[in-house]
Design a protein around this motif. Structure first.
Motif, short mmCIF file in Angstrom:
data_model
loop_
_atom_site.label_atom_id
_atom_site.label_comp_id
_atom_site.label_asym_id
_atom_site.label_seq_id
_atom_site.Cartn_x
_atom_site.Cartn_y
_atom_site.Cartn_z
N GLY A 1 4.76 -6.86 3.89
CA GLY A 1 4.27 -7.81 2.77
C GLY A 1 3.50 -7.08 1.76
O GLY A 1 2.94 -5.84 2.09
N GLY A 2 2.80 -7.84 0.90
CA GLY A 2 1.97 -7.22 0.08
C GLY A 2 0.76 -6.81 0.73
O GLY A 2 0.20 -5.64 0.28
N TRP A 3 0.27 -7.53 1.43
CA TRP A 3 -1.02 -7.16 2.09
C TRP A 3 -1.05 -5.89 3.07
O TRP A 3 -1.82 -4.95 2.95
N ASP A 4 0.16 -5.78 3.76
CA ASP A 4 0.52 -4.66 4.44
C ASP A 4 0.83 -3.40 3.91
O ASP A 4 0.22 -2.17 4.11
N THR A 5 1.35 -3.53 2.47
CA THR A 5 1.47 -2.37 1.57
C THR A 5 0.18 -1.86 1.13
O THR A 5 -0.05 -0.68 1.11
N LEU B 1 -0.42 -0.39 -7.62
CA LEU B 1 0.19 -0.70 -6.33
C LEU B 1 0.28 -2.22 -6.24
O LEU B 1 1.48 -2.63 -5.96
N LEU B 2 -0.51 -2.97 -6.76
CA LEU B 2 -0.19 -4.29 -6.46
C LEU B 2 0.97 -4.97 -7.49
O LEU B 2 1.60 -5.83 -7.18
N ARG B 3 0.62 -4.35 -8.61
CA ARG B 3 1.90 -4.78 -9.63
C ARG B 3 3.05 -4.33 -9.07
O ARG B 3 4.06 -5.04 -9.35
#
Length: 290
Positions: free
Chosen positions: A176-180, A264-266
């Motif tokens: 998921g996003g947090w993991d990444t 990275l977030l985007r």
């Protein structure tokens, strides 16, 4: 995620940061949907034939989820006495929890035992006792990031389960996003309360290595982080502070790291929809058997 020594982090300004995140992310709503989908049947199994039920919340925060879980358990077994033990390191969030209990009429007959300490201290306290209380249902919602030793923590809390009991662990989903975000920028982010980031993958591997039986349920969730890319947005600033566990994201990192995190977030943690950047904050609910 946030700041303080170990187990929980939320005192002072970080409480406001945490509450802001909860309001913005819809995380509690997503968890509540999972609780309502899966726990009624679990509770019927757990409580069948029992004359009393004991619940332990580890890292319960402000108690929003505990109140829902206890209410659901009460409605499943309206005549069975229930006790609740709460382990939470934040005095401020514990006070919030107590205030919530005080205005929730159906919880007035449940005796609460408050343990204002981190989970490691609770483990030491329990191990020092000869007469150890066991529980029918234990939940650890978004707290496994703050423990020193994942395997020992799971083994200990699972050992506190009574016959047919369940340990519910809710944690960010693998990939998921947090993991990444947290695994890509591990050395920059894992410097305060969270020194080793974990997602559902680490928990599952741990359960398998210990030979424990479990079920995993996906908890889809996402939220809008478009304003994170506007340096003048207070909302974006507050979200970035929480997501990176910093008091001030823009002051905490070099321009290169800031740019890398935002890229990275985007591009890796989110999808774009109608011009908005939607962060993948999927969670996992893992139900571990006694």
């Amino acid at each position: 995620m946030a700041e303080e020594a170990k187990q929980t982090c939320y005192e002072g300004s970080s409480v406001q940061s945490f509450q802001f995140y909860l309001e913005h992310s819809g995380e509690h709503g997503a968890i509540l949907q999972c609780v309502n989908d899966h726990l009624p049947a679990e509770f019927k199994r757990i409580g069948a034939g029992k004359s009393s039920l004991d619940v332990l919340g580890a890292g319960s925060g402000g108690g929003e989820m505990d109140v829902q879980i206890l209410t659901l358990l009460q409605s499943t077994f309206p005549t069975v006495p229930i006790t609740a033990d709460i382990v939470e390191g934040s005095t401020q969030l514990t006070d919030n929890f107590k205030a919530l209990v005080a205005k929730t009429s159906n919880l007035q007959k449940i005796p609460f035992s408050w343990h204002i300490m981190g989970s490691e201290d609770f483990v030491k306290q329990v191990k020092a006792k000869k007469d150890v209380k066991k529980f029918d249902f234990i939940h650890m919602i978004q707290m496994i990031y703050y423990v020193d030793n994942l395997a020992d923590t799971i083994k200990f809390f699972q050992s506190l389960l009574k016959n047919n009991g369940r340990l519910m662990i809710i944690i960010e989903a693998t990939n998921g996003g947090w993991d990444t975000l947290w695994k890509t920028y591990h050395k920059d982010l894992c410097v305060h309360a969270i020194t080793e980031y974990r997602s559902s993958g680490e928990v599952i591997a741990c359960l398998k290595s210990q030979g424990l039986k479990y079920e995993e349920h996906a908890i889809p969730n996402s939220y809008d982080i478009t304003e994170c890319f506007d340096p003048s947005s207070p909302t974006g600033q507050r979200l970035l502070n929480f997501m990176t566990a910093q008091d001030d994201f823009h002051q905490s990192y070099t321009p290169e790291i800031r740019a890398g995190i935002l890229d990275l977030l985007r591009n890796k943690c989110s999808t774009e929809k109608d011009g908005r950047v939607i962060f993948n904050s999927a969670l996992s609910c893992i139900l571990v058997h006694a």
